[in-house]
Design a protein around this motif. Structure first.
Motif, PDB file in Angstrom:
ATOM      1  N   MET A 212      40.745  18.840  -8.994  1.00  0.00           N
ATOM      2  CA  MET A 212      40.816  20.164  -8.381  1.00  0.00           C
ATOM      3  C   MET A 212      41.370  21.171  -9.376  1.00  0.00           C
ATOM      4  O   MET A 212      41.969  20.802 -10.384  1.00  0.00           O
ATOM      5  CB  MET A 212      41.695  20.132  -7.127  1.00  0.00           C
ATOM      6  CG  MET A 212      43.181  19.933  -7.365  1.00  0.00           C
ATOM      7  SD  MET A 212      43.651  18.247  -7.828  1.00  0.00           S
ATOM      8  CE  MET A 212      43.320  17.381  -6.309  1.00  0.00           C
ATOM      9  N   ARG A 213      41.158  22.440  -9.060  1.00  0.00           N
ATOM     10  CA  ARG A 213      41.780  23.543  -9.804  1.00  0.00           C
ATOM     11  C   ARG A 213      42.859  24.213  -8.962  1.00  0.00           C
ATOM     12  O   ARG A 213      43.764  24.849  -9.483  1.00  0.00           O
ATOM     13  CB  ARG A 213      40.729  24.576 -10.214  1.00  0.00           C
ATOM     14  CG  ARG A 213      39.730  24.056 -11.241  1.00  0.00           C
ATOM     15  CD  ARG A 213      40.415  23.790 -12.579  1.00  0.00           C
ATOM     16  NE  ARG A 213      39.496  23.172 -13.529  1.00  0.00           N
ATOM     17  CZ  ARG A 213      39.366  21.868 -13.709  1.00  0.00           C
ATOM     18  NH1 ARG A 213      40.099  21.027 -12.983  1.00  0.00           N
ATOM     19  NH2 ARG A 213      38.539  21.378 -14.593  1.00  0.00           N
ATOM     20  N   SER A 214      42.732  24.097  -7.644  1.00  0.00           N
ATOM     21  CA  SER A 214      43.708  24.659  -6.717  1.00  0.00           C
ATOM     22  C   SER A 214      43.518  23.946  -5.388  1.00  0.00           C
ATOM     23  O   SER A 214      42.703  23.024  -5.266  1.00  0.00           O
ATOM     24  CB  SER A 214      43.495  26.165  -6.553  1.00  0.00           C
ATOM     25  OG  SER A 214      42.294  26.427  -5.854  1.00  0.00           O
ATOM     26  N   ASN A 215      44.235  24.392  -4.370  1.00  0.00           N
ATOM     27  CA  ASN A 215      44.080  23.797  -3.045  1.00  0.00           C
ATOM     28  C   ASN A 215      42.785  24.225  -2.355  1.00  0.00           C
ATOM     29  O   ASN A 215      42.459  23.707  -1.282  1.00  0.00           O
ATOM     30  CB  ASN A 215      45.279  24.163  -2.170  1.00  0.00           C
ATOM     31  CG  ASN A 215      46.534  23.408  -2.576  1.00  0.00           C
ATOM     32  OD1 ASN A 215      46.463  22.232  -2.933  1.00  0.00           O
ATOM     33  ND2 ASN A 215      47.676  24.080  -2.542  1.00  0.00           N
ATOM     34  N   SER A 216      42.063  25.145  -2.978  1.00  0.00           N
ATOM     35  CA  SER A 216      40.803  25.597  -2.377  1.00  0.00           C
ATOM     36  C   SER A 216      39.620  25.526  -3.343  1.00  0.00           C
ATOM     37  O   SER A 216      38.518  25.931  -2.970  1.00  0.00           O
ATOM     38  CB  SER A 216      40.953  27.033  -1.864  1.00  0.00           C
ATOM     39  OG  SER A 216      41.294  27.909  -2.931  1.00  0.00           O
ATOM     40  N   ARG A 217      39.832  25.049  -4.540  1.00  0.00           N
ATOM     41  CA  ARG A 217      38.754  24.922  -5.533  1.00  0.00           C
ATOM     42  C   ARG A 217      38.788  23.524  -6.132  1.00  0.00           C
ATOM     43  O   ARG A 217      39.816  23.094  -6.654  1.00  0.00           O
ATOM     44  CB  ARG A 217      38.875  25.981  -6.625  1.00  0.00           C
ATOM     45  CG  ARG A 217      37.820  25.859  -7.722  1.00  0.00           C
ATOM     46  CD  ARG A 217      37.772  27.089  -8.612  1.00  0.00           C
ATOM     47  NE  ARG A 217      37.209  28.242  -7.898  1.00  0.00           N
ATOM     48  CZ  ARG A 217      36.959  29.414  -8.477  1.00  0.00           C
ATOM     49  NH1 ARG A 217      37.218  29.597  -9.766  1.00  0.00           N
ATOM     50  NH2 ARG A 217      36.431  30.414  -7.776  1.00  0.00           N
ATOM     51  N   SER A 218      37.653  22.837  -6.072  1.00  0.00           N
ATOM     52  CA  SER A 218      37.583  21.441  -6.498  1.00  0.00           C
ATOM     53  C   SER A 218      36.646  21.283  -7.690  1.00  0.00           C
ATOM     54  O   SER A 218      35.678  22.037  -7.846  1.00  0.00           O
ATOM     55  CB  SER A 218      37.097  20.548  -5.354  1.00  0.00           C
ATOM     56  OG  SER A 218      37.992  20.594  -4.266  1.00  0.00           O
ATOM     57  N   ARG A 219      36.942  20.278  -8.495  1.00  0.00           N
ATOM     58  CA  ARG A 219      36.106  19.926  -9.640  1.00  0.00           C
ATOM     59  C   ARG A 219      35.788  18.443  -9.532  1.00  0.00           C
ATOM     60  O   ARG A 219      36.702  17.605  -9.444  1.00  0.00           O
ATOM     61  CB  ARG A 219      36.848  20.214 -10.942  1.00  0.00           C
ATOM     62  CG  ARG A 219      36.057  19.946 -12.215  1.00  0.00           C
ATOM     63  CD  ARG A 219      34.978  20.963 -12.440  1.00  0.00           C
ATOM     64  NE  ARG A 219      34.462  20.918 -13.810  1.00  0.00           N
ATOM     65  CZ  ARG A 219      33.341  21.492 -14.196  1.00  0.00           C
ATOM     66  NH1 ARG A 219      32.627  22.179 -13.333  1.00  0.00           N
ATOM     67  NH2 ARG A 219      32.926  21.416 -15.436  1.00  0.00           N
ATOM     68  N   TYR A 220      34.494  18.117  -9.509  1.00  0.00           N
ATOM     69  CA  TYR A 220      34.046  16.729  -9.387  1.00  0.00           C
ATOM     70  C   TYR A 220      33.156  16.372 -10.572  1.00  0.00           C
ATOM     71  O   TYR A 220      32.445  17.224 -11.114  1.00  0.00           O
ATOM     72  CB  TYR A 220      33.279  16.524  -8.082  1.00  0.00           C
ATOM     73  CG  TYR A 220      34.129  16.692  -6.843  1.00  0.00           C
ATOM     74  CD1 TYR A 220      34.967  15.668  -6.416  1.00  0.00           C
ATOM     75  CD2 TYR A 220      34.106  17.876  -6.109  1.00  0.00           C
ATOM     76  CE1 TYR A 220      35.757  15.810  -5.286  1.00  0.00           C
ATOM     77  CE2 TYR A 220      34.885  18.030  -4.968  1.00  0.00           C
ATOM     78  CZ  TYR A 220      35.711  16.991  -4.570  1.00  0.00           C
ATOM     79  OH  TYR A 220      36.495  17.141  -3.452  1.00  0.00           O
ATOM     80  N   TYR A 221      33.196  15.095 -10.943  1.00  0.00           N
ATOM     81  CA  TYR A 221      32.404  14.611 -12.068  1.00  0.00           C
ATOM     82  C   TYR A 221      31.698  13.310 -11.698  1.00  0.00           C
ATOM     83  O   TYR A 221      32.246  12.484 -10.950  1.00  0.00           O
ATOM     84  CB  TYR A 221      33.281  14.343 -13.290  1.00  0.00           C
ATOM     85  CG  TYR A 221      33.977  15.545 -13.862  1.00  0.00           C
ATOM     86  CD1 TYR A 221      33.354  16.361 -14.806  1.00  0.00           C
ATOM     87  CD2 TYR A 221      35.272  15.861 -13.461  1.00  0.00           C
ATOM     88  CE1 TYR A 221      34.014  17.457 -15.345  1.00  0.00           C
ATOM     89  CE2 TYR A 221      35.931  16.954 -13.992  1.00  0.00           C
ATOM     90  CZ  TYR A 221      35.300  17.746 -14.928  1.00  0.00           C
ATOM     91  OH  TYR A 221      35.959  18.840 -15.458  1.00  0.00           O
ATOM     92  N   LEU A 222      30.514  13.133 -12.271  1.00  0.00           N
ATOM     93  CA  LEU A 222      29.762  11.886 -12.151  1.00  0.00           C
ATOM     94  C   LEU A 222      29.367  11.397 -13.532  1.00  0.00           C
ATOM     95  O   LEU A 222      28.880  12.177 -14.358  1.00  0.00           O
ATOM     96  CB  LEU A 222      28.479  12.099 -11.336  1.00  0.00           C
ATOM     97  CG  LEU A 222      28.603  12.483  -9.862  1.00  0.00           C
ATOM     98  CD1 LEU A 222      27.216  12.786  -9.307  1.00  0.00           C
ATOM     99  CD2 LEU A 222      29.279  11.371  -9.063  1.00  0.00           C
ATOM    100  N   GLN A 223      29.561  10.121 -13.795  1.00  0.00           N
ATOM    101  CA  GLN A 223      28.986   9.512 -14.996  1.00  0.00           C
ATOM    102  C   GLN A 223      27.469   9.540 -14.878  1.00  0.00           C
ATOM    103  O   GLN A 223      26.903   9.221 -13.822  1.00  0.00           O
ATOM    104  CB  GLN A 223      29.463   8.071 -15.140  1.00  0.00           C
ATOM    105  CG  GLN A 223      28.856   7.321 -16.308  1.00  0.00           C
ATOM    106  CD  GLN A 223      29.230   5.849 -16.321  1.00  0.00           C
ATOM    107  OE1 GLN A 223      30.133   5.412 -15.593  1.00  0.00           O
ATOM    108  NE2 GLN A 223      28.545   5.065 -17.139  1.00  0.00           N
ATOM    109  N   CYS A 224      26.796   9.912 -15.959  1.00  0.00           N
ATOM    110  CA  CYS A 224      25.344   9.940 -15.923  1.00  0.00           C
ATOM    111  C   CYS A 224      24.784   9.609 -17.301  1.00  0.00           C
ATOM    112  O   CYS A 224      25.511   9.603 -18.295  1.00  0.00           O
ATOM    113  CB  CYS A 224      24.829  11.301 -15.461  1.00  0.00           C
ATOM    114  SG  CYS A 224      25.236  12.643 -16.570  1.00  0.00           S
TER     115      CYS A 224
END
Length: 389
Positions: A212-224
Motif C-alpha cells: 500500500m501507499r496509504s490507508n486508501s491507496r494500494s499497490r499490488y504486484y504479480l510475478q509474470c
C-alpha cells in the motif's frame, strides 16, 4: 559557475545527499536531465528502514512522513494456502515505515527549494570531465546554452542508466549481475489495502505482493514472464489472477477498482565495483540494483549518501582523506549484505520456471525451516528492517 560538490541526479539519493551536505555547510548543485514533474511522476517502492527515516529527520524532511507514513511492525509470508506473520518489532526491536518514494522525493524537493539551493532541471547533454585529476568539472546544456560547473567532487546519483557510471572507463569497473527469468507487473489503485501489513505470497502460480501507499491507496504486484505486455493485462485480468494467488479469506476480502497506473519491471541484481574513481563517487542505483523483493533500493541509496556525506564533511572540516578513501569499501560491505538478502528472499518466494524437482523441494524445505525457527525468523527480521550503518 563553481560549487564544492556537483551532484548528478535529483532522485531521492541526489536530493538527500544535497541536504546532508547543506546541513554540513558544503555547497552543492544538483543537475537533473528530466523536469521536476517527470521526477515526481515515477512510481517507486515505499518501505523505509529506520535508518533512512533517521536521515530524513536529520535534514528536516521527516514531518510529513511521520504524519502520513504507516509504521509496520511485521508482514506476512503466504505459501501452501496459509499466512505466516513475521513479527519485525518482536524479533528485531524495530519497525519499517510505509511511505512512498515519490513522497520522499517531493519532501526533499520542497525543502531544497525553500532553502534556495540550486537544482538545474532539464539539464541536457551532461558530461563529466577530469574526475581522475584535481579539477573536475561538468558541462551541460541549460535551455540550449552551454554551461560549465567547476567543482571539487562529483557525486553520481543518476541511476542505472545515467551518465555517471557510463563515464568511467570499462577497464576500471568490475560488474556483477544476476538477471531473473521473470518480472513484476504492478498495479496502483485507490482502494483500501487488503491487509494492514504487507503480504508476500509465493504460490504455485507465481509470486504476488500486496502492499500500500496509504490507508486508501494500494499497490499490488504479480510475478509474470518477461515477454508479457502491460497492454495485455486489463484490470479485470489482473484482479482475477491476484485472487488466485491468495488464500481464500484474503481473496474474499480484496477490494478492487480501476487502476491509476500499471507497469512491468524486470528483476535483476547488479553491483559495480568500486564506487569511487578519483573525485567521482557513485551512489544508489548508479552503483547497484537489487530486486524489489527486499525493499532495499531506496534504503541502500540512503546508506550510500550517508557514508559519502560523512566522508566529504571530514574532508572539508578536518582536511582528512580517510573517509573518502574508505567510502567504496564501507558502502559495498553493506551493499553486498543487502544484495544477498534480496536474492535470498526472491528465491524463497518466487516460482522459478527452470526449477527442477530438487530445486522445488529445497524451496519448500527452506520455507518450512524459516517458519519453525525463531533464529531464522530473527535473521529475516534483522535484514528486513535494515542492518546498521
Amino acid at each position: 559557475m563553481r560549487t564544492q560538490v556537483a551532484i548528478i541526479g535529483a532522485g531521492p539519493a541526489g536530493l538527500l545527499l544535497g541536504q546532508l551536505l547543506h546541513a554540513a555547510g558544503i555547497d552543492n548543485v544538483i543537475l537533473e536531465q528530466r523536469s521536476g514533474d517527470y521526477v515526481l511522476s515515477r512510481i517507486r517502492a515505499g518501505v523505509l528502514e529506520s535508518g533512512t527515516v533517521r536521515l530524513l529527520d536529520a535534514v528536516g524532511a521527516g514531518a510529513r512522513l511521520h504524519a502520513e507514513g504507516l509504521p509496520h511492525d511485521g508482514f506476512d509470508l503466504l505459501f501452501d494456502g496459509a499466512r505466516h506473520r513475521i513479527d519485525l518489532a518482536g524479533l528485531s526491536g524495530k519497525h519499517v515505515t510505509v511511505y512512498g518514494q515519490t513522497e520522499v522525493t517531493r519532501d526533499l524537493m520542497e525543502l531544497r527549494a525553500g532553502q534556495g539551493a540550486l537544482t538545474v532541471y532539464e539539464a541536457e547533454k551532461v558530461a563529466l570531465h577530469d574526475f581522475d585529476g584535481d579539477a573536475p568539472y561538468v558541462t551541460y546544456l541549460d535551455r540550449g546554452e552551454q554551461k560549465r560547473l567547476d567543482c571539487d567532487f562529483i557525486a553520481g546519483c543518476d541511476g542505472y542508466h545515467g551518465v555517471s557510471r557510463a563515464s568511467v572507463p570499462s577497464r576500471a569497473l568490475k560488474t556483477f549481475e544476476r538477471v531473473y527469468p521473470f518480472g513484476w507487473l504492478g498495479l496502483l489503485a485507490d482502494v483500501p489495502p487488503v491487509s494492514h501489513e504487507l503480504i508476500y505470497a509465493g504460490e504455485e502460480r507465481g509470486f504476488a505482493l500486496c502492499s500500500m501507499r496509504s490507508n486508501s491507496r494500494s499497490r499490488y504486484y504479480l510475478q509474470c514472464a518477461l515477454n508479457e505486455r502491460v497492454d495485455d493485462w486489463s484490470d479485470e485480468r489482473f484482479w482475477a489472477e491476484l485472487r488466485r494467488r491468495l488464500d481464500p479469506a484474503t481473496a474474499e476480502a480484496l477490494v478492487t477498482g480501476p487502476s491509476l497506473e500499471k507497469s512491468l519491471a524486470p528483476l535483476r541484481s547488479f553491483v559495480a565495483e568500486p564506487m569511487r574513481f578519483g573525485r567521482l563517487f557513485l551512489a544508489g542505483d548508479a552503483a547497484h540494483i537489487v530486486p524489489p523483493t527486499g525493499a532495499k533500493g531506496l534504503n541502500l541509496a540512503a546508506s550510500d549518501v550517508h557514508y559519502l556525506s560523512e566522508a566529504l564533511r571530514e574532508h572539508y572540516a578536518e582536511r582528512s582523506s580517510a573517509g573518502i578513501d574508505a567510502y567504496s569499501t564501507r558502502a559495498l560491505a553493506r551493499v553486498w549484505k543487502a544484495e544477498r538478502f534480496s536474492w535470498w528472499l526472491t528465491g524463497l518466494m518466487h516460482h522459478f520456471p527452470d526449477h527442477d524437482g530438487f530445486g522445488g523441494r529445497i524451496q519448500q524445505a527452506e520455507r518450512a525451516y524459516l517458519i519453525s525457527s525463531p533464529a531464522a525468523m530473527t535473521a529475516l527480521a534483522e535484514n528486513y528492517v535494515g542492518l546498521p550503518f
